[in-house]
Motif scaffolding. Structure first.
Motif, PDB file in Angstrom:
ATOM      1  N   VAL A 101     -11.232 -20.926  -6.370  1.00 57.44           N
ATOM      2  CA  VAL A 101     -11.573 -20.146  -5.176  1.00 57.44           C
ATOM      3  C   VAL A 101     -10.310 -19.820  -4.385  1.00 57.44           C
ATOM      4  O   VAL A 101      -9.658 -20.728  -3.862  1.00 57.44           O
ATOM      5  CB  VAL A 101     -12.563 -20.907  -4.266  1.00 57.44           C
ATOM      6  N   GLU A 124     -10.949 -16.102   0.260  1.00 59.27           N
ATOM      7  CA  GLU A 124     -12.353 -15.924  -0.125  1.00 59.27           C
ATOM      8  C   GLU A 124     -13.177 -17.129   0.338  1.00 59.27           C
ATOM      9  O   GLU A 124     -14.298 -16.980   0.812  1.00 59.27           O
ATOM     10  CB  GLU A 124     -12.485 -15.721  -1.635  1.00 59.27           C
ATOM     11  N   ARG A 125     -12.614 -18.322   0.195  1.00 61.01           N
ATOM     12  CA  ARG A 125     -13.291 -19.538   0.671  1.00 61.01           C
ATOM     13  C   ARG A 125     -13.574 -19.416   2.164  1.00 61.01           C
ATOM     14  O   ARG A 125     -14.686 -19.668   2.623  1.00 61.01           O
ATOM     15  CB  ARG A 125     -12.430 -20.769   0.393  1.00 61.01           C
ATOM     16  N   TRP A 131     -19.043 -10.627   1.869  1.00 60.78           N
ATOM     17  CA  TRP A 131     -19.950 -11.656   1.373  1.00 60.78           C
ATOM     18  C   TRP A 131     -21.241 -11.629   2.177  1.00 60.78           C
ATOM     19  O   TRP A 131     -21.224 -11.565   3.401  1.00 60.78           O
ATOM     20  CB  TRP A 131     -19.308 -13.039   1.477  1.00 60.78           C
ATOM     21  N   ILE A 164     -17.719 -25.021  -1.844  1.00 59.12           N
ATOM     22  CA  ILE A 164     -18.036 -23.957  -2.796  1.00 59.12           C
ATOM     23  C   ILE A 164     -18.022 -24.580  -4.183  1.00 59.12           C
ATOM     24  O   ILE A 164     -16.993 -25.078  -4.643  1.00 59.12           O
ATOM     25  CB  ILE A 164     -17.055 -22.780  -2.681  1.00 59.12           C
ATOM     26  N   ALA A 207     -20.510 -16.337  -4.998  1.00 55.08           N
ATOM     27  CA  ALA A 207     -20.063 -17.676  -4.614  1.00 55.08           C
ATOM     28  C   ALA A 207     -21.294 -18.498  -4.259  1.00 55.08           C
ATOM     29  O   ALA A 207     -22.267 -17.975  -3.713  1.00 55.08           O
ATOM     30  CB  ALA A 207     -19.112 -17.601  -3.420  1.00 55.08           C
ATOM     31  N   TYR A 234     -17.770 -20.147  -8.253  1.00 52.49           N
ATOM     32  CA  TYR A 234     -17.141 -18.948  -7.696  1.00 52.49           C
ATOM     33  C   TYR A 234     -16.767 -17.967  -8.802  1.00 52.49           C
ATOM     34  O   TYR A 234     -16.269 -18.361  -9.859  1.00 52.49           O
ATOM     35  CB  TYR A 234     -15.870 -19.321  -6.920  1.00 52.49           C
TER      36      TYR A 234
END
Length: 187
Positions: A66, A70-71, A175, A131, A139, A134
């Motif tokens: 990840v 993005e996390r 997202w 997460i 995710a 992914y």
């Protein structure tokens, strides 16, 4: 129907609103999966597509691929979803929901959540954001969830805890929540 029983059902309804209206509570996948989860077959998801196994209240393994940004983006949407729900802000809440979700119908979600806001005072808190799966366009975020719910009209209250995987998809580069899988802790 007994009010406490109705509240218990409503807690599950609120948590599973994103999973649709099916009452099936059996799992038809591998034996390591929780036995009281919703069937992934009933939610348009294949058996191996939700990426976690829960065998107790121990640690959950985080996906190693990840990217940091993005996390942070996924967790930000998750936290916004909880904050909007707790503040009973339907527009903010729906802004976190995918327009074309896998696990529920967008318009049904909006109506169910609005009804919940009108009838109940509910607070949800999350911890242990991880997460667990992914890819570039999906995710899956695991979290421990604590719920406190009351019905102001009667004064009835209920508290519930559990574990949840929230599945996110990218829509127009952002997202959004596409489905939710909640497993309530046994007392």
């Amino acid at each position: 129907m007994n009010l406490l029983k109705l509240l218990t059902i409503s807690v599950f309804g609120l948590l599973l609103v994103a999973c649709g209206n099916d009452d099936t509570n059996t799992l038809q996948s591998n034996s390591d999966a929780p036995q009281n989860a919703q069937s992934t077959l009933d939610h348009g998801v294949t058996n191996d597509s939700v990426g976690f196994n829960v065998t107790g209240k121990g640690s959950v393994e985080e996906a190693t691929n990840v990217p940091k940004e993005e996390r942070e983006a996924v967790i930000e949407v998750f936290n916004e979803n909880l904050a909007a729900f707790n503040e009973e802000d339907i527009d903010r809440y729906m802004a976190t929901i995918a327009k074309k979700p896998e696990g529920f119908k967008y318009d049904d979600e909006k109506m169910a959540v609005q009804t919940a806001f009108e009838k109940y005072d509910t607070k949800r808190e999350a911890s242990n954001h991880t997460i667990v799966k992914y890819s570039e366009n999906e995710a899956q975020l695991f979290a421990n969830i604590d719920i406190s719910m009351s019905e102001p009209k009667s004064g009835a209250t209920i508290d519930r805890s559990g574990r949840q995987v929230t599945v996110f998809v990218k829509e127009d580069g952002k997202w959004r929540i596409s489905s939710v899988y909640f497993i309530g802790d046994t007392e």
